[in-house]
Design a protein around this motif. Structure first.
Motif, PDB file in Angstrom:
ATOM      1  N   PHE A  13      16.021  14.356 -39.144  1.00 17.41           N
ATOM      2  CA  PHE A  13      15.677  13.725 -37.870  1.00 17.41           C
ATOM      3  C   PHE A  13      14.219  13.975 -37.490  1.00 17.41           C
ATOM      4  O   PHE A  13      13.566  13.107 -36.920  1.00 17.41           O
ATOM      5  N   ALA A  14      13.702  15.147 -37.805  1.00 17.00           N
ATOM      6  CA  ALA A  14      12.290  15.425 -37.530  1.00 17.00           C
ATOM      7  C   ALA A  14      11.394  14.506 -38.359  1.00 17.00           C
ATOM      8  O   ALA A  14      10.404  13.971 -37.868  1.00 17.00           O
ATOM      9  N   ALA A  15      11.766  14.306 -39.612  1.00 11.06           N
ATOM     10  CA  ALA A  15      10.979  13.427 -40.482  1.00 11.06           C
ATOM     11  C   ALA A  15      11.017  11.995 -39.974  1.00 11.06           C
ATOM     12  O   ALA A  15      10.001  11.294 -39.961  1.00 11.06           O
ATOM     13  N   LEU A  16      12.171  11.543 -39.528  1.00  9.67           N
ATOM     14  CA  LEU A  16      12.333  10.163 -39.068  1.00  9.67           C
ATOM     15  C   LEU A  16      11.796   9.936 -37.654  1.00  9.67           C
ATOM     16  O   LEU A  16      11.656   8.788 -37.220  1.00  9.67           O
ATOM     17  N   ALA A  17      11.476  11.003 -36.946  1.00 10.20           N
ATOM     18  CA  ALA A  17      11.005  10.878 -35.568  1.00 10.20           C
ATOM     19  C   ALA A  17       9.604  10.291 -35.482  1.00 10.20           C
ATOM     20  O   ALA A  17       9.207   9.782 -34.438  1.00 10.20           O
ATOM     21  N   ASP A  18       8.857  10.330 -36.562  1.00  9.32           N
ATOM     22  CA  ASP A  18       7.475   9.864 -36.550  1.00  9.32           C
ATOM     23  C   ASP A  18       7.369   8.445 -37.100  1.00  9.32           C
ATOM     24  O   ASP A  18       7.894   8.148 -38.179  1.00  9.32           O
ATOM     25  N   ALA A  19       6.670   7.582 -36.378  1.00  7.96           N
ATOM     26  CA  ALA A  19       6.534   6.174 -36.780  1.00  7.96           C
ATOM     27  C   ALA A  19       5.814   6.022 -38.120  1.00  7.96           C
ATOM     28  O   ALA A  19       6.179   5.164 -38.929  1.00  7.96           O
ATOM     29  N   THR A  20       4.817   6.841 -38.371  1.00  9.23           N
ATOM     30  CA  THR A  20       4.101   6.754 -39.653  1.00  9.23           C
ATOM     31  C   THR A  20       5.031   7.090 -40.809  1.00  9.23           C
ATOM     32  O   THR A  20       5.049   6.394 -41.824  1.00  9.23           O
ATOM     33  N   ARG A  21       5.830   8.121 -40.642  1.00  2.00           N
ATOM     34  CA  ARG A  21       6.745   8.497 -41.726  1.00  2.00           C
ATOM     35  C   ARG A  21       7.808   7.432 -41.954  1.00  2.00           C
ATOM     36  O   ARG A  21       8.174   7.150 -43.092  1.00  2.00           O
ATOM     37  N   ARG A  22       8.286   6.818 -40.876  1.00  4.86           N
ATOM     38  CA  ARG A  22       9.228   5.701 -41.056  1.00  4.86           C
ATOM     39  C   ARG A  22       8.538   4.553 -41.787  1.00  4.86           C
ATOM     40  O   ARG A  22       9.136   3.907 -42.655  1.00  4.86           O
ATOM     41  N   GLY A  23       7.282   4.324 -41.471  1.00  2.00           N
ATOM     42  CA  GLY A  23       6.522   3.285 -42.159  1.00  2.00           C
ATOM     43  C   GLY A  23       6.333   3.599 -43.636  1.00  2.00           C
ATOM     44  O   GLY A  23       6.411   2.710 -44.487  1.00  2.00           O
ATOM     45  N   VAL A  24       6.098   4.864 -43.936  1.00  2.00           N
ATOM     46  CA  VAL A  24       5.958   5.284 -45.334  1.00  2.00           C
ATOM     47  C   VAL A  24       7.264   5.016 -46.077  1.00  2.00           C
ATOM     48  O   VAL A  24       7.261   4.485 -47.203  1.00  2.00           O
ATOM     49  N   LEU A  25       8.396   5.341 -45.460  1.00  3.23           N
ATOM     50  CA  LEU A  25       9.687   5.062 -46.098  1.00  3.23           C
ATOM     51  C   LEU A  25       9.872   3.561 -46.324  1.00  3.23           C
ATOM     52  O   LEU A  25      10.353   3.145 -47.388  1.00  3.23           O
TER      53      LEU A  25
END
Length: 121
Positions: A13-25
């Motif tokens: 959830f911490a990883a997915l909380a950031d918009a940039t990281r969701r964009g990277v995924l």
């Protein structure tokens, strides 16, 4: 009530909380990419992108492989199945609450219509 979740829940959830990281995924779902490519795509420094990728990697959402000077990223082994089950339980609760609210609203509308008819007579 204190609830205890597996440690990976917090990391996911911490990883997915950031918009940039969701964009990277999202980007990696289309295909593997180097950290340099990802940094360019998101207009950030290599150091910044390495930190984001590190968080995703720690959560098991991304894996990296270094060949020569290039570190390539790809979607990792974490499939978020337990997290999705947890979310689904709450979604069911909220869906039930919204259905009940819809029923209350429908009843209020019926009562309002009935009152409107009585006044006209």
């Amino acid at each position: 009530m204190v609830q205890h979740f597996p440690t990976h829940f917090n990391a996911s959830f911490a990883a997915l909380a950031d918009a940039t990281r969701r964009g990277v995924l999202d980007q990696l779902a289309r295909g593997d990419a180097s950290i340099t490519d990802l940094a360019d795509k998101f207009a950030m420094t290599l150091t910044g992108m390495k930190k984001h990728v590190g968080v995703l990697e720690q959560a098991g959402l991304v894996t990296t492989e270094k060949v020569g000077r290039v570190r390539t990223c790809r979607i990792g082994p974490c499939r978020l199945e337990e997290e999705m089950e947890w979310i689904a339980r709450y979604r069911q609760r909220w869906d039930a609450r919204f259905e009940a609210l819809d029923g209350v609203i429908d009843e209020l509308k019926r009562q309002e219509k009935a009152r409107g008819r009585k006044k006209r007579k």
